[in-house]
Every structure is written in structure tokens, then in C-alpha cells.
Design a protein around this motif. Structure first.
Motif, PDB file in Angstrom:
ATOM      1  N   ASN A 240       0.825  -1.199   0.000  1.00 23.04           N
ATOM      2  CA  ASN A 240       0.000   0.000   0.000  1.00 23.04           C
ATOM      3  C   ASN A 240       0.873   1.268   0.000  1.00 23.04           C
ATOM      4  O   ASN A 240       0.706   2.148  -0.851  1.00 23.04           O
ATOM      5  CB  ASN A 240      -0.912  -0.001   1.208  1.00 23.04           C
ATOM      6  CG  ASN A 240      -1.863   1.190   1.258  1.00 23.04           C
ATOM      7  OD1 ASN A 240      -2.710   1.240   2.124  1.00 23.04           O
ATOM      8  ND2 ASN A 240      -1.768   2.153   0.371  1.00 23.04           N
ATOM      9  N   PHE A 241       1.793   1.362   0.937  1.00 23.67           N
ATOM     10  CA  PHE A 241       2.579   2.592   1.069  1.00 23.67           C
ATOM     11  C   PHE A 241       3.647   2.735  -0.015  1.00 23.67           C
ATOM     12  O   PHE A 241       4.055   3.839  -0.343  1.00 23.67           O
ATOM     13  CB  PHE A 241       3.219   2.673   2.460  1.00 23.67           C
ATOM     14  CG  PHE A 241       2.203   2.886   3.544  1.00 23.67           C
ATOM     15  CD1 PHE A 241       1.319   3.954   3.503  1.00 23.67           C
ATOM     16  CD2 PHE A 241       2.105   2.007   4.600  1.00 23.67           C
ATOM     17  CE1 PHE A 241       0.372   4.152   4.484  1.00 23.67           C
ATOM     18  CE2 PHE A 241       1.166   2.192   5.594  1.00 23.67           C
ATOM     19  CZ  PHE A 241       0.289   3.269   5.537  1.00 23.67           C
ATOM     20  N   TYR A 242       4.076   1.639  -0.615  1.00 21.17           N
ATOM     21  CA  TYR A 242       5.082   1.707  -1.673  1.00 21.17           C
ATOM     22  C   TYR A 242       4.464   2.117  -3.007  1.00 21.17           C
ATOM     23  O   TYR A 242       5.020   2.930  -3.735  1.00 21.17           O
ATOM     24  CB  TYR A 242       5.797   0.366  -1.802  1.00 21.17           C
ATOM     25  CG  TYR A 242       6.967   0.395  -2.746  1.00 21.17           C
ATOM     26  CD1 TYR A 242       8.188   0.946  -2.343  1.00 21.17           C
ATOM     27  CD2 TYR A 242       6.865  -0.121  -4.031  1.00 21.17           C
ATOM     28  CE1 TYR A 242       9.272   0.978  -3.200  1.00 21.17           C
ATOM     29  CE2 TYR A 242       7.934  -0.087  -4.900  1.00 21.17           C
ATOM     30  CZ  TYR A 242       9.140   0.459  -4.483  1.00 21.17           C
ATOM     31  OH  TYR A 242      10.210   0.493  -5.347  1.00 21.17           O
TER      32      TYR A 242
ATOM     33  N   PRO B 220       0.814   5.490  -1.964  1.00 18.30           N
ATOM     34  CA  PRO B 220       0.898   6.118  -0.637  1.00 18.30           C
ATOM     35  C   PRO B 220      -0.208   7.136  -0.367  1.00 18.30           C
ATOM     36  O   PRO B 220      -0.473   7.468   0.788  1.00 18.30           O
ATOM     37  CB  PRO B 220       2.275   6.802  -0.662  1.00 18.30           C
ATOM     38  CG  PRO B 220       2.631   6.951  -2.091  1.00 18.30           C
ATOM     39  CD  PRO B 220       1.914   5.867  -2.832  1.00 18.30           C
ATOM     40  N   THR B 221      -0.884   7.593  -1.392  1.00 15.70           N
ATOM     41  CA  THR B 221      -1.933   8.593  -1.180  1.00 15.70           C
ATOM     42  C   THR B 221      -3.262   7.974  -0.779  1.00 15.70           C
ATOM     43  O   THR B 221      -4.115   8.665  -0.230  1.00 15.70           O
ATOM     44  CB  THR B 221      -2.134   9.429  -2.463  1.00 15.70           C
ATOM     45  OG1 THR B 221      -2.443   8.550  -3.546  1.00 15.70           O
ATOM     46  CG2 THR B 221      -0.869  10.228  -2.777  1.00 15.70           C
TER      47      THR B 221
ATOM     48  N   ILE C  72      -5.009   4.938   1.442  1.00 10.12           N
ATOM     49  CA  ILE C  72      -4.763   3.906   2.454  1.00 10.12           C
ATOM     50  C   ILE C  72      -5.861   2.846   2.322  1.00 10.12           C
ATOM     51  O   ILE C  72      -6.998   3.067   2.702  1.00 10.12           O
ATOM     52  CB  ILE C  72      -4.736   4.509   3.865  1.00 10.12           C
ATOM     53  CG1 ILE C  72      -3.596   5.504   3.935  1.00 10.12           C
ATOM     54  CG2 ILE C  72      -4.595   3.399   4.905  1.00 10.12           C
ATOM     55  CD1 ILE C  72      -3.361   6.125   5.261  1.00 10.12           C
TER      56      ILE C  72
END
Length: 142
Positions: free
Chosen positions: A106-108, A111-112, A114
Motif C-alpha cells: 500500500n505505502f510503496y 501512498p496517497t 490507504i
């Protein structure tokens, strides 16, 4: 000696095959082959030695009975508790790794947005169900 191996395989046809039975079969085959070699050294023909070794060995009814008794025994109460706890611990570690993987992805990649919390709820059902099973086995929740 193929005749002895075939005979032992025939004797063990109704016994469930696992590591213990395979080891036992190999040991029986080795013992019978040694017996045949001894009988040949005493002057018997190979065929007579094989037949005599097989007849003297007999059948494996006692061995079959021992395996059936071992299989029919229920698992001890402490082992059931131990398995339930091990399953719970495995599910907790597995869930944590899956959630970490979802969070990383998700964050890789996005990232915008969640989104990893949604599969987290689905993954958490696994340890939650095993927690209640463990509590039931432990005797804390009846």
C-alpha cells in the motif's frame, strides 16, 4: 531377493504406509535375507532357504494389531491444548506478516490511498477464530 521383498510387501498391504512402517519393512527384509544367507551356507538351496525363512517368520498380525491400537488411541488432552496454542501462535505470526505485506504494498505503490486496512479485517478473522478454539481447549470458555 525379490521373492522376500514381494512377500513382505504383501504382508504389509493392509498396514497404512508411513515412515515407521517403511523402516519396519526394511528391517524385516534385511533379517529375512540374513536368514536365507545363513540357510544357504548350511547347504540349503536358495529356494528352500527362502521358503523356510518365510515360513519361520510367520505373519504380521501382532504388528498390524500394534499399529491399529496406536492409531485408535485418542490424542492426549495436553497435546490437543498444545496443538491449539501452536495453531494460534502460527495464525498470529502469519496474520502479522500478511498485514505487513499489505501495508508495504500500500505505502510503496499507492501512498496517497490507504487501503491496506480492508484486507487487514479479513486476515484478522483467522487468528480470532483460533483464539476462541484455543480458549475452548484450555477450558476457559465453555
Amino acid at each position: 531377493m525379490k521373492t522376500i521383498r514381494n512377500h513382505v510387501d504383501h504382508l504389509f498391504r493392509d498396514v497404512p504406509e508411513n515412515e515407521e512402517t517403511l523402516l519396519m519393512k526394511e528391517e524385516i527384509i534385511e533379517n529375512l535375507e540374513e536368514k536365507v544367507d545363513d540357510l544357504i551356507r548350511e547347504g540349503k538351496s536358495q529356494e528352500d532357504a527362502i521358503n523356510k525363512a518365510i515360513v519361520e517368520f510367520g505373519d504380521i498380525s501382532e504388528i498390524e494389531q500394534a499399529f491399529q491400537e496406536e492409531e485408535s488411541k485418542p490424542a492426549p488432552h495436553w497435546l490437543k491444548k498444545s496443538r491449539a496454542r501452536l495453531n494460534l501462535e502460527f495464525s498470529l505470526w502469519g496474520s502479522a506478516l500478511l498485514i505487513a505485506l499489505f501495508a508495504f504494498i500500500n505505502f510503496y505503490y499507492t501512498p496517497t490511498v490507504i487501503w491496506f486496512v480492508y484486507p487487514t479485517f479479513a486476515v484478522l478473522w483467522w487468528p480470532l477464530s483460533l483464539f476462541f478454539h484455543w480458549r475452548k481447549q484450555k477450558g476457559g470458555h465453555q
